[in-house]
Design an enzyme around this catalytic site. Structure first.
Site, PDB file in Angstrom:
ATOM      1  N   HIS A   1      10.736  -7.443  -9.265  1.00  0.00           N
ATOM      2  CA  HIS A   1       9.480  -7.638  -8.444  1.00  0.00           C
ATOM      3  C   HIS A   1       8.641  -8.482  -9.383  1.00  0.00           C
ATOM      4  CE1 HIS A   1       6.313  -5.915  -5.761  1.00  0.00           C
ATOM      5  NE2 HIS A   1       5.660  -6.829  -6.516  1.00  0.00           N
TER       6      HIS A   1
ATOM      7  N   GLY B   1       0.262  -8.262   0.509  1.00  0.00           N
ATOM      8  CA  GLY B   1      -1.037  -8.419   0.773  1.00  0.00           C
ATOM      9  C   GLY B   1      -1.834  -7.428   0.940  1.00  0.00           C
TER      10      GLY B   1
ATOM     11  N   HIS C   1       5.730  -3.599  -0.073  1.00  0.00           N
ATOM     12  CA  HIS C   1       4.628  -3.413  -1.127  1.00  0.00           C
ATOM     13  C   HIS C   1       3.759  -2.218  -0.407  1.00  0.00           C
ATOM     14  CE1 HIS C   1       4.880  -7.080  -2.996  1.00  0.00           C
ATOM     15  NE2 HIS C   1       3.996  -6.788  -3.807  1.00  0.00           N
TER      16      HIS C   1
ATOM     17  N   GLU D   1       0.136   0.757  -3.197  1.00  0.00           N
ATOM     18  CA  GLU D   1      -0.115   0.232  -4.303  1.00  0.00           C
ATOM     19  C   GLU D   1      -1.538   0.792  -4.690  1.00  0.00           C
ATOM     20  OE1 GLU D   1       0.050  -4.115  -4.210  1.00  0.00           O
ATOM     21  OE2 GLU D   1      -0.536  -4.381  -6.459  1.00  0.00           O
TER      22      GLU D   1
ATOM     23  N   ASP E   1       5.392  -7.927 -11.894  1.00  0.00           N
ATOM     24  CA  ASP E   1       4.625  -8.441 -10.607  1.00  0.00           C
ATOM     25  C   ASP E   1       4.528  -9.958 -10.724  1.00  0.00           C
ATOM     26  OD1 ASP E   1       3.455  -7.724  -8.268  1.00  0.00           O
ATOM     27  OD2 ASP E   1       1.645  -6.825  -9.012  1.00  0.00           O
TER      28      ASP E   1
HETATM   29 ZN    ZN Z   1       3.897  -7.578  -5.669  1.00  0.00          ZN
END
Ligand code: ZN
Length: 341
Positions: free
Chosen positions: A14, A172, A199, A202, A280
């Site tokens: 990721h 997003g 995603h 999160e 990330d």
């Molecule tokens: Zn990400």
């Protein structure tokens, strides 16, 4: 132990291309474009493009992407950035990486979809030859974009499937744009044989996790921190063997959890959920895989054996055919034996 962490072979699943541009390269390319930067030097610029302390929220974190987006509008820049990221990762002994990017975000100044994707693939090919690092690409659909644009990502990307592109992702602002908006695109991606990672969960919205699995066919979930709130969701992840792509330093920065003690990784592992550790955004989060592992060892009592198990999870979760996973396992095992691990 920290020296060993630096040396052991690793896998990254990721990693956002635009969040992982070398600050020096970004600085150089912005000046070349005639951008007026209100900083004295590269040191000040680095602070501008990365989160040094905690920020307030994911929205705050996402503001760090305004400069990176300006430099990913030319093919030669995209190729260079990809190549340099892979060079940096190869120095950290990363054996395999899945790099993700949103083609539409690089099409603001006239590049075509094909020019964007082929520039990334060129950078990946060059890095493979020079640094012997394996990589694949994941195409991102943006949540705030229309469902039609997500369909285009899936349709236009199809010809690269199995030729450097392995999956699609949705990224997003999760709060305002739920997964179902993009249901049609991910249904098509599933039918065309893409792997799917989304995603979800999160920064708190647990229901996005089952929606991503059940409506969008996710095989992996980016972050998944909110799953801890609902035992049924944890059960679903376990039952369907859905791997989580966790990114501890980024997750702390975006306030996905209030404190490190609340980070749910131990509970997930005890529950039998497949967890992988990733960065990330190496530049925005000012991190590396070594730092992520070190962070788990320092704050949550992980042993080197625990870390090796997490790396093995990453091999299992990789969007690769079984034969390539076996190859990775073999080279990782050989290298670990040097350290008697
Ligand atoms: Zn990400």
């Amino acid at each position: 132990m920290k020296e060993i962490l630096k040396k052991i072979p690793k896998i990254e699943l990721h990693c956002h291309l635009d969040g992982s541009i070398r600050p020096e390269t970004m600085y150089e390319l912005l000046l070349k474009e005639g951008e007026k930067l209100e900083v004295k030097d590269i040191k000040e610029f680095e602070k501008l493009v990365s989160v040094r302390e905690e920020c307030d929220s994911l929205k705050e974190y996402l503001k760090k992407f305004s400069y990176p987006l300006k430099v990913v509008q030319r093919g030669e820049n995209i190729e260079r950035i990809t190549y340099e990221l892979l060079e940096d990762l190869s120095k950290q002994n990363v054996k395999y990486v899945e790099i993700r990017f949103a083609p539409f975000l690089s099409m603001e100044k006239g590049l075509s979809f094909d020019e964007v994707v082929s520039s990334v693939l060129k950078g990946m090919d060059r890095a493979k030859e020079e640094f012997n690092i394996l990589s694949n690409a994941i195409l991102i659909c943006m949540r705030y974009d229309s469902g039609e644009n997500s369909l285009k990502v899936v349709e236009y990307g199809e010809k690269y499937l199995g030729k450097g592109v392995v999956a699609v992702d949705l990224a997003g602002n999760e709060h305002d744009f739920p997964p179902e908006i993009h249901k049609e695109a991910f249904q098509l991606a599933y039918e065309k044989g893409y792997n799917i990672t989304i995603h979800a969960g999160e920064t708190g919205i647990v229901e996005n996790i089952p929606k991503s699995v059940e409506l969008l066919h996710a095989k992996r979930i980016g972050h998944g921190i909110a799953a801890i709130k609902d035992p049924k969701v944890m059960e679903l992840l376990k039952e369907k063997n859905i791997f989580l792509e966790m990114c501890p330093i980024s997750n702390l920065q975006t306030k996905s959890v209030d404190s490190i003690e609340d980070y749910p990784i131990r509970t997930y592992l005890e529950e039998g959920i497949g967890v992988t550790i990733n960065t990330d955004n190496t530049t925005v989060s000012n991190t590396t895989l070594d730092k992520e592992y070190e962070f788990l060892m320092d704050n949550l009592g992980f042993s080197i054996e625990d870390i090796i198990k997490l790396i093995d999870n990453s091999v299992e979760a990789a969007f690769l055919p079984q034969s390539e996973k076996e190859y990775l396992r073999k080279i990782i095992k050989e290298e670990l034996s040097i350290y008697k691990l």
